[in-house]
Design a protein around this motif. Sequence first.
Motif, PDB file in Angstrom:
ATOM      1  N   ILE A   1      -3.914  -7.323  10.736  1.00 24.81           N
ATOM      2  CA  ILE A   1      -3.589  -6.766   9.428  1.00 24.81           C
ATOM      3  C   ILE A   1      -2.302  -5.965   9.802  1.00 24.81           C
ATOM      4  O   ILE A   1      -2.633  -4.989  10.722  1.00 24.81           O
ATOM      5  N   SER A   2      -1.351  -6.081   9.028  1.00 27.02           N
ATOM      6  CA  SER A   2      -0.040  -5.130   9.320  1.00 27.02           C
ATOM      7  C   SER A   2      -0.063  -3.960   8.452  1.00 27.02           C
ATOM      8  O   SER A   2       0.568  -2.897   8.508  1.00 27.02           O
ATOM      9  N   ASP A   3      -0.831  -3.947   7.248  1.00 29.60           N
ATOM     10  CA  ASP A   3      -0.804  -2.846   6.266  1.00 29.60           C
ATOM     11  C   ASP A   3      -2.001  -3.022   5.382  1.00 29.60           C
ATOM     12  O   ASP A   3      -2.594  -4.045   5.230  1.00 29.60           O
ATOM     13  N   VAL A   4      -2.333  -1.657   5.037  1.00 31.68           N
ATOM     14  CA  VAL A   4      -3.614  -1.519   4.320  1.00 31.68           C
ATOM     15  C   VAL A   4      -3.345  -0.453   3.228  1.00 31.68           C
ATOM     16  O   VAL A   4      -2.833   0.832   3.571  1.00 31.68           O
TER      17      VAL A   4
ATOM     18  N   PHE B   1       4.504  -7.012   8.048  1.00 30.41           N
ATOM     19  CA  PHE B   1       5.000  -6.893   6.378  1.00 30.41           C
ATOM     20  C   PHE B   1       4.051  -5.820   5.846  1.00 30.41           C
ATOM     21  O   PHE B   1       2.745  -5.713   6.084  1.00 30.41           O
ATOM     22  N   GLU B   2       4.754  -4.929   4.924  1.00 31.02           N
ATOM     23  CA  GLU B   2       3.914  -3.924   4.417  1.00 31.02           C
ATOM     24  C   GLU B   2       3.902  -4.660   2.746  1.00 31.02           C
ATOM     25  O   GLU B   2       4.129  -5.689   2.452  1.00 31.02           O
ATOM     26  N   CYS B   3       2.796  -3.851   2.093  1.00 27.90           N
ATOM     27  CA  CYS B   3       2.589  -4.452   0.595  1.00 27.90           C
ATOM     28  C   CYS B   3       2.415  -3.271  -0.165  1.00 27.90           C
ATOM     29  O   CYS B   3       2.259  -2.128   0.331  1.00 27.90           O
TER      30      CYS B   3
ATOM     31  N   ASP C   1      -1.955  -1.070 -10.866  1.00 29.65           N
ATOM     32  CA  ASP C   1      -2.872  -2.087 -10.129  1.00 29.65           C
ATOM     33  C   ASP C   1      -3.112  -3.269 -10.483  1.00 29.65           C
ATOM     34  O   ASP C   1      -3.912  -4.087 -10.003  1.00 29.65           O
ATOM     35  N   SER C   2      -2.123  -3.841 -11.487  1.00 31.71           N
ATOM     36  CA  SER C   2      -2.448  -5.000 -11.938  1.00 31.71           C
ATOM     37  C   SER C   2      -1.294  -5.994 -11.272  1.00 31.71           C
ATOM     38  O   SER C   2      -1.559  -7.393 -11.162  1.00 31.71           O
ATOM     39  N   ILE C   3      -0.378  -5.915 -10.458  1.00 39.96           N
ATOM     40  CA  ILE C   3       0.519  -6.557  -9.616  1.00 39.96           C
ATOM     41  C   ILE C   3       0.742  -5.973  -8.209  1.00 39.96           C
ATOM     42  O   ILE C   3       0.501  -4.695  -8.098  1.00 39.96           O
ATOM     43  N   VAL C   4       0.536  -6.963  -7.470  1.00 35.11           N
ATOM     44  CA  VAL C   4       0.767  -6.635  -5.909  1.00 35.11           C
ATOM     45  C   VAL C   4       2.279  -7.250  -5.390  1.00 35.11           C
ATOM     46  O   VAL C   4       2.491  -8.231  -5.870  1.00 35.11           O
TER      47      VAL C   4
END
Length: 463
Positions: free
Chosen positions: A304-307, A362-364, A370-373
């Motif tokens: 996992i690269s981002d949380v 990669f980040e997110c 909170d409806s689109i990522v």
Amino acid sequence: MAGAGGGNDIQWCFSQVKGAVDDDVAEADIISTVEFNHSGELLATGDKGGRVVIFQQEQESSTDSSSDAERVSSPTNKTQSHSRGEYNVYSTFQSHEPEFDYLKSLEIEEKINKIRWLPQKNAAQFLLSTNDKTIKLWKISERDKRPEGYNLKEEDGRYRDPTTVTTLRVPVFRPMDLMVEASPRRIFANAHTYHINSISINSDYETYLSADDLRINLWHLEITDRSFNIVDIKPANMEELTEVITAAEFHPNSCNTFVYSSSKGTIRLCDMRASALCDRHSKLFEEPEDPSNRSFFSEIISSISDVKFSHSGRYMMTRDYLSVKIWDLNMENRPVETYQVHEYLRSKLCSLYENDCIFDKFECCWNGSDSIVMTGSYNNFFRMFDRNTKRDITLEASRENNKPRTVLKPRKVCASGKRKKDEISVDSLDFNKKILHTAWHPKENIIAVATTNNLYIFQDKMN
């Protein structure tokens, strides 16, 4: 709330691009982190040269009836002025310098790994920035007046002989050109043996955590000479090391809760009320591996690269090499949503391993509601996934579409077989062009996307 529309319902337009056009990119100019502040008025970027550049959104009032006095007294009031202004450079400063650890004969890079804004409490802004070893708290403040009429000092700064002072003057403030000053208020050093990969400010706004490969420390923003170790996964014998910490974040509302992710694809949620050392997690989020997809690269691509927690605090999003997963904090055994970012690369993992791209982090990010990522990909593509409609879109950050208000065309990648006219073959993707860092304005549909040394800003097309 702005940002409630779907990724496909929003027409994204080019707004701005920052950075040099040259093909020869200096290593120091490569952007390494992007972060909006809590109001979205300021946007900070850090680069490999240790610099922080802050952009400020210009105020464009669509309601001319509001008086200048109102706008001055409430510069960040978005509901009143519906700001859609451009972002212009507000302040640039050198946050970190290259250092050398003489005990370990180790060079410490100046590269900014993360920037986190503190909520604004007064006229000044504060942010935390970190490189591999040292975290700094910066104060960014404005000055548009200067004092004049000192009793013991000349106007040029030289001190006067007190015996020559025969009259007392009252110093006055005179207007001057606006100056934006960045000054380091705290330096938090010497607490990490390994490279810092995350910093996260607690919802109490008094403490923050910093995470490296094997440990997580808890700091108080006022205390620089001590921190508390709250997670330590270092084995007694380093040969028994099987996983490292890849990211960590505090819950947005619950000040005792934080999560950290690992290179094995697991996420651990910890409660600081349970014990001082949170080596025993409260919850473990892990998805069983699909045996049909098992390969030599399985462990690498599951790292996992981002949380990131959602703004509501109900969900968290994780990014691994090929996908984005949304987890409900109440359900540990599997994610509630999984979105494939670039599944067409599964057949290319061997060559991606050889050119080291498989280790890209990669980040997110979430939109304001909170409806689109959103997350990045290769060939300067970035992806958006609408959680309500389950639709997704691929867009490109390119200088070819750099006329303001130009609507971005959706891009499609052809994995195999016959390629349609508008599709791009997976073999022609440029793996040197990658979007690792993205950020979404907390209140509006404005996004910031970092390509190598350029920062692209896009916004939705307003009718």
